[in-house]
Design a protein around this motif. Structure first.
Motif, PDB file in Angstrom:
ATOM      1  N   GLY A   1       0.810  -1.212   0.000  1.00 14.61           N
ATOM      2  CA  GLY A   1       0.000   0.000   0.000  1.00 14.61           C
ATOM      3  C   GLY A   1       0.842   1.259   0.000  1.00 14.61           C
ATOM      4  N   ARG A   2       1.874   1.279   0.844  1.00 11.32           N
ATOM      5  CA  ARG A   2       2.783   2.442   0.886  1.00 11.32           C
ATOM      6  C   ARG A   2       3.493   2.624  -0.453  1.00 11.32           C
ATOM      7  NH1 ARG A   2       3.470   0.801   6.053  1.00 11.32           N
ATOM      8  NH2 ARG A   2       5.205  -0.573   5.572  1.00 11.32           N
ATOM      9  N   LEU A   3       3.975   1.540  -1.025  1.00 15.07           N
ATOM     10  CA  LEU A   3       4.675   1.606  -2.311  1.00 15.07           C
ATOM     11  C   LEU A   3       3.770   2.209  -3.382  1.00 15.07           C
ATOM     12  CD1 LEU A   3       7.109   0.821  -4.159  1.00 15.07           C
ATOM     13  CD2 LEU A   3       5.915  -1.342  -4.527  1.00 15.07           C
ATOM     14  N   ILE A   4       2.564   1.691  -3.480  1.00 15.76           N
ATOM     15  CA  ILE A   4       1.641   2.178  -4.512  1.00 15.76           C
ATOM     16  C   ILE A   4       1.256   3.631  -4.257  1.00 15.76           C
ATOM     17  CG2 ILE A   4      -0.699   1.901  -5.434  1.00 15.76           C
ATOM     18  CD1 ILE A   4      -0.282  -1.162  -4.975  1.00 15.76           C
ATOM     19  N   HIS A   5       0.964   3.981  -3.021  1.00 15.48           N
ATOM     20  CA  HIS A   5       0.540   5.346  -2.702  1.00 15.48           C
ATOM     21  C   HIS A   5       1.658   6.362  -2.871  1.00 15.48           C
ATOM     22  CE1 HIS A   5      -3.545   5.817  -1.069  1.00 15.48           C
ATOM     23  NE2 HIS A   5      -3.485   4.512  -0.928  1.00 15.48           N
ATOM     24  N   GLU A   6       2.861   6.014  -2.484  1.00 17.68           N
ATOM     25  CA  GLU A   6       3.913   7.022  -2.379  1.00 17.68           C
ATOM     26  C   GLU A   6       4.950   6.998  -3.497  1.00 17.68           C
ATOM     27  OE1 GLU A   6       5.444   6.440   1.571  1.00 17.68           O
ATOM     28  OE2 GLU A   6       3.470   6.728   2.464  1.00 17.68           O
TER      29      GLU A   6
ATOM     30  N   CYS B   1       4.660   5.284  -6.843  1.00 21.05           N
ATOM     31  CA  CYS B   1       4.308   4.763  -8.172  1.00 21.05           C
ATOM     32  C   CYS B   1       3.724   5.796  -9.124  1.00 21.05           C
ATOM     33  CB  CYS B   1       3.344   3.582  -8.028  1.00 21.05           C
ATOM     34  SG  CYS B   1       4.177   2.103  -7.434  1.00 21.05           S
ATOM     35  N   GLY B   2       3.915   7.063  -8.844  1.00 19.31           N
ATOM     36  CA  GLY B   2       3.408   8.042  -9.789  1.00 19.31           C
ATOM     37  C   GLY B   2       3.268   9.431  -9.210  1.00 19.31           C
ATOM     38  N   PRO B   3       2.871  10.366 -10.069  1.00 19.17           N
ATOM     39  CA  PRO B   3       2.864  11.779  -9.687  1.00 19.17           C
ATOM     40  C   PRO B   3       1.596  12.280  -9.002  1.00 19.17           C
ATOM     41  CG  PRO B   3       2.312  11.576 -11.994  1.00 19.17           C
ATOM     42  CD  PRO B   3       2.600  10.177 -11.493  1.00 19.17           C
ATOM     43  N   VAL B   4       0.569  11.445  -8.846  1.00 22.83           N
ATOM     44  CA  VAL B   4      -0.692  11.916  -8.261  1.00 22.83           C
ATOM     45  C   VAL B   4      -0.466  12.306  -6.801  1.00 22.83           C
ATOM     46  CG1 VAL B   4      -3.088  11.302  -7.734  1.00 22.83           C
ATOM     47  CG2 VAL B   4      -2.024  10.464  -9.841  1.00 22.83           C
ATOM     48  N   GLY B   5      -0.936  13.490  -6.451  1.00 24.69           N
ATOM     49  CA  GLY B   5      -0.736  14.007  -5.103  1.00 24.69           C
ATOM     50  C   GLY B   5      -1.539  13.266  -4.052  1.00 24.69           C
ATOM     51  N   LYS B   6      -1.165  13.461  -2.799  1.00 22.53           N
ATOM     52  CA  LYS B   6      -1.785  12.743  -1.679  1.00 22.53           C
ATOM     53  C   LYS B   6      -3.286  12.993  -1.592  1.00 22.53           C
ATOM     54  CE  LYS B   6      -1.190  11.965   3.276  1.00 22.53           C
ATOM     55  NZ  LYS B   6      -0.367  12.274   4.450  1.00 22.53           N
ATOM     56  N   LYS B   7      -3.711  14.241  -1.643  1.00 21.30           N
ATOM     57  CA  LYS B   7      -5.134  14.555  -1.549  1.00 21.30           C
ATOM     58  C   LYS B   7      -5.896  13.892  -2.689  1.00 21.30           C
ATOM     59  CE  LYS B   7      -6.884  18.551  -2.851  1.00 21.30           C
ATOM     60  NZ  LYS B   7      -7.304  19.956  -2.892  1.00 21.30           N
ATOM     61  N   GLU B   8      -5.372  13.990  -3.896  1.00 22.78           N
ATOM     62  CA  GLU B   8      -6.029  13.407  -5.057  1.00 22.78           C
ATOM     63  C   GLU B   8      -6.096  11.883  -4.959  1.00 22.78           C
ATOM     64  OE1 GLU B   8      -3.649  15.766  -5.152  1.00 22.78           O
ATOM     65  OE2 GLU B   8      -4.822  17.457  -5.882  1.00 22.78           O
ATOM     66  N   ARG B   9      -5.044  11.270  -4.420  1.00 22.28           N
ATOM     67  CA  ARG B   9      -5.054   9.809  -4.240  1.00 22.28           C
ATOM     68  C   ARG B   9      -6.208   9.399  -3.331  1.00 22.28           C
ATOM     69  NH1 ARG B   9       0.700  10.406  -3.497  1.00 22.28           N
ATOM     70  NH2 ARG B   9       0.423   9.972  -1.281  1.00 22.28           N
ATOM     71  N   TRP B  10      -6.415  10.139  -2.235  1.00 22.16           N
ATOM     72  CA  TRP B  10      -7.489   9.782  -1.314  1.00 22.16           C
ATOM     73  C   TRP B  10      -8.856  10.060  -1.923  1.00 22.16           C
ATOM     74  CZ3 TRP B  10      -6.638   6.185   1.777  1.00 22.16           C
ATOM     75  CH2 TRP B  10      -5.378   6.021   2.376  1.00 22.16           C
ATOM     76  N   LEU B  11      -8.990  11.083  -2.763  1.00 21.85           N
ATOM     77  CA  LEU B  11     -10.256  11.310  -3.457  1.00 21.85           C
ATOM     78  C   LEU B  11     -10.543  10.154  -4.421  1.00 21.85           C
ATOM     79  CD1 LEU B  11     -10.027  15.148  -4.134  1.00 21.85           C
ATOM     80  CD2 LEU B  11     -11.567  13.995  -2.528  1.00 21.85           C
ATOM     81  N   ILE B  12      -9.515   9.667  -5.081  1.00 21.31           N
ATOM     82  CA  ILE B  12      -9.674   8.506  -5.962  1.00 21.31           C
ATOM     83  C   ILE B  12     -10.094   7.288  -5.148  1.00 21.31           C
ATOM     84  CG2 ILE B  12      -8.425   6.878  -7.452  1.00 21.31           C
ATOM     85  CD1 ILE B  12      -6.742   9.384  -8.377  1.00 21.31           C
ATOM     86  N   LYS B  13      -9.450   7.106  -4.008  1.00 19.92           N
ATOM     87  CA  LYS B  13      -9.797   5.977  -3.144  1.00 19.92           C
ATOM     88  C   LYS B  13     -11.253   6.075  -2.667  1.00 19.92           C
ATOM     89  CE  LYS B  13      -7.001   3.395  -1.342  1.00 19.92           C
ATOM     90  NZ  LYS B  13      -6.389   2.094  -1.535  1.00 19.92           N
ATOM     91  N   ILE B  14     -11.742   7.289  -2.421  1.00 17.16           N
ATOM     92  CA  ILE B  14     -13.149   7.481  -2.067  1.00 17.16           C
ATOM     93  C   ILE B  14     -14.036   6.957  -3.195  1.00 17.16           C
ATOM     94  CG2 ILE B  14     -14.954   9.247  -1.818  1.00 17.16           C
ATOM     95  CD1 ILE B  14     -12.926  10.845  -0.130  1.00 17.16           C
ATOM     96  N   ALA B  15     -13.720   7.349  -4.417  1.00 12.66           N
ATOM     97  CA  ALA B  15     -14.518   6.901  -5.563  1.00 12.66           C
ATOM     98  C   ALA B  15     -14.479   5.383  -5.715  1.00 12.66           C
ATOM     99  CB  ALA B  15     -14.036   7.586  -6.837  1.00 12.66           C
ATOM    100  N   ILE B  16     -13.310   4.800  -5.523  1.00 16.41           N
ATOM    101  CA  ILE B  16     -13.177   3.346  -5.668  1.00 16.41           C
ATOM    102  C   ILE B  16     -13.976   2.620  -4.582  1.00 16.41           C
ATOM    103  CG2 ILE B  16     -11.560   1.408  -5.517  1.00 16.41           C
ATOM    104  CD1 ILE B  16      -9.433   3.341  -6.756  1.00 16.41           C
ATOM    105  N   SER B  17     -13.784   3.007  -3.342  1.00 18.36           N
ATOM    106  CA  SER B  17     -14.471   2.303  -2.257  1.00 18.36           C
ATOM    107  C   SER B  17     -15.984   2.505  -2.337  1.00 18.36           C
ATOM    108  CB  SER B  17     -13.929   2.714  -0.890  1.00 18.36           C
ATOM    109  OG  SER B  17     -14.049   4.095  -0.675  1.00 18.36           O
ATOM    110  N   ALA B  18     -16.419   3.710  -2.691  1.00 22.04           N
ATOM    111  CA  ALA B  18     -17.854   3.970  -2.805  1.00 22.04           C
ATOM    112  C   ALA B  18     -18.464   3.174  -3.956  1.00 22.04           C
ATOM    113  CB  ALA B  18     -18.101   5.460  -3.004  1.00 22.04           C
TER     114      ALA B  18
END
Length: 104
Positions: free
Chosen positions: A26-31, A33-50
């Motif tokens: 999880g840390r590897l993928i989040h931190e 594996c790419g340029p997406v910022g922290k806030k945006e990553r969590w917004l994406i995770k919201i969409a995925i989990s929802a």
């Protein structure tokens, strides 16, 4: 609904090595594996989990997004984006979690 937070705690106790590797991934993928910022990553995770109807995860992801600087308006828009893709009932279920988290 079963309390998955409690279940996850038990999982960590019973399978500490598996959990360690899971968290490492999880840390590897989040931190790393790419340029997406922290806030945006969590917004994406919201969409995925929802959209996957993982409401316990959604609650956690809403809190993490808030901690990362996402506003309630950004989170609401993220949830509204569910409607044309996965439908209004899925949105309403996710929206109820949002309302519960923010108590409004």
């Amino acid at each position: 609904m079963k309390n998955t937070h409690e279940l996850y705690t038990r999982f960590k106790e019973e399978f500490p090595e598996v959990n360690s590797k899971y968290e490492e991934l999880g840390r590897l993928i989040h931190e790393d594996c790419g340029p997406v910022g922290k806030k945006e990553r969590w917004l994406i995770k919201i969409a995925i989990s929802a959209s996957s109807s993982h409401m316990r995860a959604l609650e956690t992801h809403i809190r993490k997004a808030t901690d990362a600087g996402a506003s309630q308006e950004e989170i609401k828009q993220t949830l509204l984006l569910l409607i044309p893709t996965v439908g209004f009932p899925t949105f309403m279920e996710a929206y109820s979690v949002y309302k519960q988290v923010f108590k409004n």
